[in-house]
Design a protein around this motif. Sequence first.
Motif, PDB file in Angstrom:
ATOM      1  N   GLU A  46       1.171  -1.355  -0.339  1.00 28.37           N
ATOM      2  CA  GLU A  46      -0.085   0.097  -0.006  1.00 28.37           C
ATOM      3  C   GLU A  46       0.776   1.251   0.179  1.00 28.37           C
ATOM      4  OE1 GLU A  46      -3.023   2.423   3.049  1.00 28.37           O
ATOM      5  OE2 GLU A  46      -2.412  -0.437   3.168  1.00 28.37           O
ATOM      6  N   MET A  47       0.716   1.743  -0.622  1.00 27.35           N
ATOM      7  CA  MET A  47       1.281   3.460  -0.620  1.00 27.35           C
ATOM      8  C   MET A  47      -0.138   4.539  -0.045  1.00 27.35           C
ATOM      9  SD  MET A  47       2.804   3.840  -4.887  1.00 27.35           S
ATOM     10  CE  MET A  47       2.250   5.690  -4.552  1.00 27.35           C
ATOM     11  N   THR A  48       1.018   4.988   1.209  1.00 29.90           N
ATOM     12  CA  THR A  48       0.586   5.930   2.128  1.00 29.90           C
ATOM     13  C   THR A  48       0.779   6.764   1.639  1.00 29.90           C
ATOM     14  OG1 THR A  48       2.563   5.889   3.462  1.00 29.90           O
ATOM     15  CG2 THR A  48       0.741   4.365   3.791  1.00 29.90           C
ATOM     16  N   ALA A  49       1.951   7.503   0.695  1.00 29.87           N
ATOM     17  CA  ALA A  49       2.404   8.869   0.391  1.00 29.87           C
ATOM     18  C   ALA A  49       2.762   8.615  -0.485  1.00 29.87           C
ATOM     19  CB  ALA A  49       3.494   9.713   1.213  1.00 29.87           C
ATOM     20  N   PHE A  50       2.961   9.599  -1.799  1.00 27.23           N
ATOM     21  CA  PHE A  50       3.275  10.033  -2.646  1.00 27.23           C
ATOM     22  C   PHE A  50       3.580  10.940  -3.301  1.00 27.23           C
ATOM     23  CE2 PHE A  50       3.519  10.405  -8.114  1.00 27.23           C
ATOM     24  CZ  PHE A  50       4.473   9.962  -7.906  1.00 27.23           C
ATOM     25  N   GLU A  51       4.636  11.285  -3.730  1.00 30.59           N
ATOM     26  CA  GLU A  51       5.203  13.133  -3.756  1.00 30.59           C
ATOM     27  C   GLU A  51       7.046  12.758  -4.862  1.00 30.59           C
ATOM     28  OE1 GLU A  51       6.618  17.095  -0.493  1.00 30.59           O
ATOM     29  OE2 GLU A  51       7.080  14.470  -0.032  1.00 30.59           O
ATOM     30  N   VAL A  52       6.173  14.341  -5.931  1.00 31.62           N
ATOM     31  CA  VAL A  52       7.141  14.449  -6.272  1.00 31.62           C
ATOM     32  C   VAL A  52       8.171  15.825  -6.307  1.00 31.62           C
ATOM     33  CG1 VAL A  52       7.922  14.628  -9.027  1.00 31.62           C
ATOM     34  CG2 VAL A  52       6.050  13.162  -8.540  1.00 31.62           C
ATOM     35  N   GLY A  71      -0.170  13.254 -14.659  1.00 35.52           N
ATOM     36  CA  GLY A  71       0.263  12.326 -15.364  1.00 35.52           C
ATOM     37  C   GLY A  71       0.850  11.259 -15.264  1.00 35.52           C
ATOM     38  N   LEU A  72       0.233  11.232 -13.927  1.00 39.61           N
ATOM     39  CA  LEU A  72       1.945   9.702 -13.448  1.00 39.61           C
ATOM     40  C   LEU A  72       1.055   8.974 -12.961  1.00 39.61           C
ATOM     41  CD1 LEU A  72       4.514  11.569 -11.942  1.00 39.61           C
ATOM     42  CD2 LEU A  72       4.554  11.022 -13.998  1.00 39.61           C
ATOM     43  N   ALA A  73       1.251   7.542 -13.164  1.00 37.72           N
ATOM     44  CA  ALA A  73      -0.164   6.515 -12.649  1.00 37.72           C
ATOM     45  C   ALA A  73       0.154   6.322 -11.056  1.00 37.72           C
ATOM     46  CB  ALA A  73       0.538   5.221 -13.611  1.00 37.72           C
ATOM     47  N   LEU A  74       1.248   6.771 -10.363  1.00 45.41           N
ATOM     48  CA  LEU A  74       1.028   6.380  -9.147  1.00 45.41           C
ATOM     49  C   LEU A  74       0.405   7.571  -8.755  1.00 45.41           C
ATOM     50  CD1 LEU A  74       5.674   4.663  -8.600  1.00 45.41           C
ATOM     51  CD2 LEU A  74       2.788   3.572  -8.249  1.00 45.41           C
ATOM     52  N   ILE A 117     -16.159  10.148  -2.765  1.00 47.22           N
ATOM     53  CA  ILE A 117     -15.918  10.235  -1.436  1.00 47.22           C
ATOM     54  C   ILE A 117     -15.379  10.277  -0.436  1.00 47.22           C
ATOM     55  CG2 ILE A 117     -17.739   8.854   0.787  1.00 47.22           C
ATOM     56  CD1 ILE A 117     -19.846   8.926  -1.962  1.00 47.22           C
ATOM     57  N   LYS A 118     -14.392   8.980  -1.602  1.00 42.96           N
ATOM     58  CA  LYS A 118     -13.145   8.167  -1.026  1.00 42.96           C
ATOM     59  C   LYS A 118     -12.061   9.297  -0.545  1.00 42.96           C
ATOM     60  CE  LYS A 118     -14.554   3.248  -1.894  1.00 42.96           C
ATOM     61  NZ  LYS A 118     -14.759   2.559  -2.702  1.00 42.96           N
ATOM     62  N   GLY A 119     -11.477   9.719  -1.954  1.00 40.00           N
ATOM     63  CA  GLY A 119     -10.431  11.000  -2.068  1.00 40.00           C
ATOM     64  C   GLY A 119      -9.668  10.763  -2.867  1.00 40.00           C
ATOM     65  N   ARG A 120      -8.137  10.581  -2.224  1.00 35.78           N
ATOM     66  CA  ARG A 120      -7.271   9.612  -3.321  1.00 35.78           C
ATOM     67  C   ARG A 120      -7.149   8.470  -2.517  1.00 35.78           C
ATOM     68  NH1 ARG A 120      -5.418  11.916  -7.403  1.00 35.78           N
ATOM     69  NH2 ARG A 120      -5.047  14.173  -6.574  1.00 35.78           N
ATOM     70  N   GLN A 121      -7.388   7.800  -4.451  1.00 35.93           N
ATOM     71  CA  GLN A 121      -6.849   5.939  -4.457  1.00 35.93           C
ATOM     72  C   GLN A 121      -5.948   6.130  -4.974  1.00 35.93           C
ATOM     73  OE1 GLN A 121      -9.040   4.289  -2.978  1.00 35.93           O
ATOM     74  NE2 GLN A 121      -9.911   6.458  -1.957  1.00 35.93           N
TER      75      GLN A 121
END
Length: 167
Positions: A13-19, A33-36, A43-47
């Motif tokens: 599970e990815m809890t955070a993703f930052e560039v 434009g990034l898949a990750l 309702i669920k927010g960022r998935q």
Amino acid sequence: RQATNWVLYNNWEMTAFEVTGIPGTLAAELKEGLALTGQWKLIKGRQRPPFSAELLAKDLERIRLFLATRGYPGAVVVPSAVPESTSRQLALTIAVTAGEPVRIAEVTFSGWPDGLAVPDTSDNRFLAVGQIVTDVKVSGGLEGMQNYLLNAGYAQVQVEMELLPRG
């Protein structure tokens, strides 16, 4: 620094993703434009998708291509992660060092028709000294030059552009 075997984290599970390190206004356009990055659900927010080494490799290539076409062909892109083994969770950061953009140093015209004024390159339709070299600017500059000559009465005109590195 030892290379990370990203396959070990597949399906975590990815809890955070930052560039980080993307120049100026390009960050928002790139991240979407990034898949990750995942998708925003009402309702669920960022998935985000489960982590995948293959998705990471493709996103790294997307970042490099994105930056190259926008004037940063020498960008260095380095992923790093903070894994939490017991819960199989991963916080992923992609650090970008864009470097200096490639800029137009000189604009010269060859084969220009006698008696026709060279266009003012401060007009946004043409490439100008100091501009960052982007795919959009190059194709737009070529089209702008062709239209300038067509409008001046040169119906059979063919315009070509040659970009040469300095140094």
